[in-house]
Motif scaffolding. Structure first.
Motif, PDB file in Angstrom:
ATOM      1  N   UNK A  59       0.808  -1.218   0.000  1.00 18.70           N
ATOM      2  CA  UNK A  59       0.000   0.000   0.000  1.00 18.70           C
ATOM      3  C   UNK A  59       0.836   1.261   0.000  1.00 18.70           C
ATOM      4  N   UNK A  60       1.945   1.249   0.739  1.00 20.23           N
ATOM      5  CA  UNK A  60       2.856   2.398   0.742  1.00 20.23           C
ATOM      6  C   UNK A  60       3.437   2.618  -0.653  1.00 20.23           C
ATOM      7  N   UNK A 107       3.442   5.754  -5.820  1.00 23.25           N
ATOM      8  CA  UNK A 107       3.220   5.853  -7.259  1.00 23.25           C
ATOM      9  C   UNK A 107       2.074   6.811  -7.578  1.00 23.25           C
ATOM     10  N   UNK A 108       1.040   6.788  -6.760  1.00 27.18           N
ATOM     11  CA  UNK A 108      -0.105   7.672  -6.994  1.00 27.18           C
ATOM     12  C   UNK A 108       0.258   9.140  -6.786  1.00 27.18           C
ATOM     13  N   UNK A 135       8.872   0.819 -11.313  1.00 34.98           N
ATOM     14  CA  UNK A 135       7.417   0.944 -11.254  1.00 34.98           C
ATOM     15  C   UNK A 135       7.047   2.356 -11.682  1.00 34.98           C
ATOM     16  N   UNK A 136       6.195   2.460 -12.704  1.00 34.40           N
ATOM     17  CA  UNK A 136       5.978   3.749 -13.353  1.00 34.40           C
ATOM     18  C   UNK A 136       4.758   4.519 -12.847  1.00 34.40           C
ATOM     19  N   UNK A 137       3.614   3.846 -12.716  1.00 33.78           N
ATOM     20  CA  UNK A 137       2.409   4.554 -12.273  1.00 33.78           C
ATOM     21  C   UNK A 137       1.461   3.590 -11.595  1.00 33.78           C
ATOM     22  N   UNK A 138       0.645   4.123 -10.729  1.00 36.90           N
ATOM     23  CA  UNK A 138      -0.327   3.299 -10.017  1.00 36.90           C
ATOM     24  C   UNK A 138      -1.436   2.877 -10.976  1.00 36.90           C
ATOM     25  N   UNK A 192      -5.230   0.428  -0.608  1.00 31.03           N
ATOM     26  CA  UNK A 192      -5.092   0.596  -2.052  1.00 31.03           C
ATOM     27  C   UNK A 192      -6.485   0.863  -2.623  1.00 31.03           C
ATOM     28  N   UNK A 193      -6.703   2.001  -3.254  1.00 25.51           N
ATOM     29  CA  UNK A 193      -8.052   2.356  -3.729  1.00 25.51           C
ATOM     30  C   UNK A 193      -8.501   1.491  -4.908  1.00 25.51           C
TER      31      UNK A 193
END
Length: 419
Positions: free
Chosen positions: A39-40, A45-46, A108-111, A138-139
């Protein structure tokens, strides 16, 4: 003069040794909350922070930039972290890049945007994925048939399916629960929804949903399914245009010789399976091993396969864990008959006692899918009506880690699978 030079030297030395990175260790002994560590990373990423997934380094650790708000968030969520200097980070990455080490650093590029396929309202069972997504903070967006059939899957990168029946047989709960209020209500609601969406049968409407999900994956989406959503999804695709439902499910008899009319070319993962014709049998087909496995709880474990992190980063990501041996757990679909898995599907987790497959992965078109047998990784035999698992008691669960690997891996910069 010498004193001034010494001060300048110490100043520059302090700059080079300053903390620039945070390491979220994912090994067994160091990380106090493996699940919230995902989640962190997702949270970072977000917020457009850069992140790296260090495959096979201390259980698949995460490397994040050092920022006060990230430290604070880790402390709030109870996630262990280590502060690294530039030199320490460079040393770790140098070790990882060595050809002699089965490790890799993946950016890791994006959520990813996450959708969970789930009916509205409380179910008489719990969904392990929604439980762990909520716990890890995590939404996600719940969606169901109306959203899928109106092409809203295009808004998402990752889709989860859990304990769903895409065949229109209401989960094969007929024998045990046909007179219970929740079963009667669900059947009525499903029939009303199908009629609202223009279908005369629930099986037809669910088949249309399955084909929309198929198209989502072929177009480049990521799909993760557990429990009965795995085999019932493939059955629905193979039975497209064929009536396999008995009268108590759709009001008329099944089609004669429907077994011979299945098209296995339509399915994602399974081939040559035989359907369970008896409506009172809590089983869809012989894909599932639940009734055949005969493995006592104390011996029920499955082993994760080891892949080359540098050459096969995708299955390596999906198998990151602090242990190679994962505790087994039951479900309506507990595991898969290995003989019925297509040759182009990758088997990532197997039970050594009987050779069954628990955890498989494949590609379809431009997208990918993962099937994970069982219902709840920390409840060996979850029953209808049982209370939900309290994940604070299982914050280091290897089984739940596999779910979160699937949630996070779409964020990775893509590399082509080699084997």
């Amino acid at each position: 003069m010498h004193k001034s030079l010494a001060c300048i030297f110490i100043f520059f030395l302090s700059l080079t040794a300053k903390a620039s990175f945070l390491l979220l260790p994912m090994d067994e002994t160091t990380q106090q909350n493996h699940l919230k560590a995902y989640g962190i990373t997702f949270w970072c990423l977000s917020k457009d922070y850069k992140a790296s997934w260090l495959l096979n380094y201390r259980g698949g650790s995460f490397l994040l930039p050092d920022a006060e708000e990230i430290r604070r968030e880790c402390k709030i969520r109870g996630v262990s972290f280590e502060v690294l200097s530039d030199a320490e980070e460079a040393s770790i990455l140098s070790d990882i890049s060595s050809p002699s080490q089965n490790m890799e650093s993946v950016i890791l590029e994006k959520a990813p945007k996450i959708a969970v396929y789930t009916p509205k309202g409380k179910q008489p069972w719990d969904d392990a994925v929604t439980l762990v997504l909520t716990y890890a903070e995590i939404p996600f967006t719940p969606i169901y048939d109306e959203e899928v059939l109106s092409d809203q899957l295009l808004l998402y990168d990752w889709l989860h399916l859990h304990h769903e029946d895409f065949t229109g047989q209401y989960g094969k709960f007929y024998a045990a629960y046909k007179n219970t209020p929740w079963y009667i209500d669900q059947k009525r609601d499903a029939e009303a929804l199908a009629a609202k969406l223009g279908y005369s049968k629930v099986s037809q409407e669910k088949g249309a949903v399955a084909k929309k999900i198929r198209d989502f994956v072929i177009g480049g989406g990521f799909m993760f399914a557990m429990c009965s959503a795995t085999d019932s999804f493939d059955i629905a695709l193979a039975a497209d245009g064929v009536d396999i439902c008995e009268a108590m499910f759709d009001g008329d008899a099944s089609e004669p010789n429907y077994q011979s009319k299945l098209n296995y070319g339509n399915s994602f993962a399974f081939k040559n399976f035989s359907l369970e014709r008896r409506p009172e049998q809590y089983e869809f087909s012989d894909i599932d091993m639940t009734l055949k496995r005969r493995i006592p709880m104390e011996k029920d474990y499955f082993s994760l396969m080891e892949f080359s992190a540098k050459w096969d980063p995708i299955p390596s990501m999906l198998c990151q864990n602090h242990t190679q041996l994962v505790k087994g757990f039951m479900g309506q679909t507990t595991s898969f008959d290995t003989n019925l898995i297509k040759s182009n599907v990758l088997i990532m987790g197997t039970c050594e006692l009987n050779g069954e497959s628990r955890y498989i992965h494949g590609e379809k078109g431009k997208g990918m899918f993962t099937f994970f047998g069982g219902h709840d990784p920390e409840d060996f035999q979850h029953q209808v009506g049982d209370p939900p698992t309290v994940l604070d008691l299982h914050a280091n669960s290897p089984g739940y880690r596999l779910i979160l690997n699937n949630v996070l891996f779409p964020a990775a910069r893509k590399k082509k699978l080699k084997t």
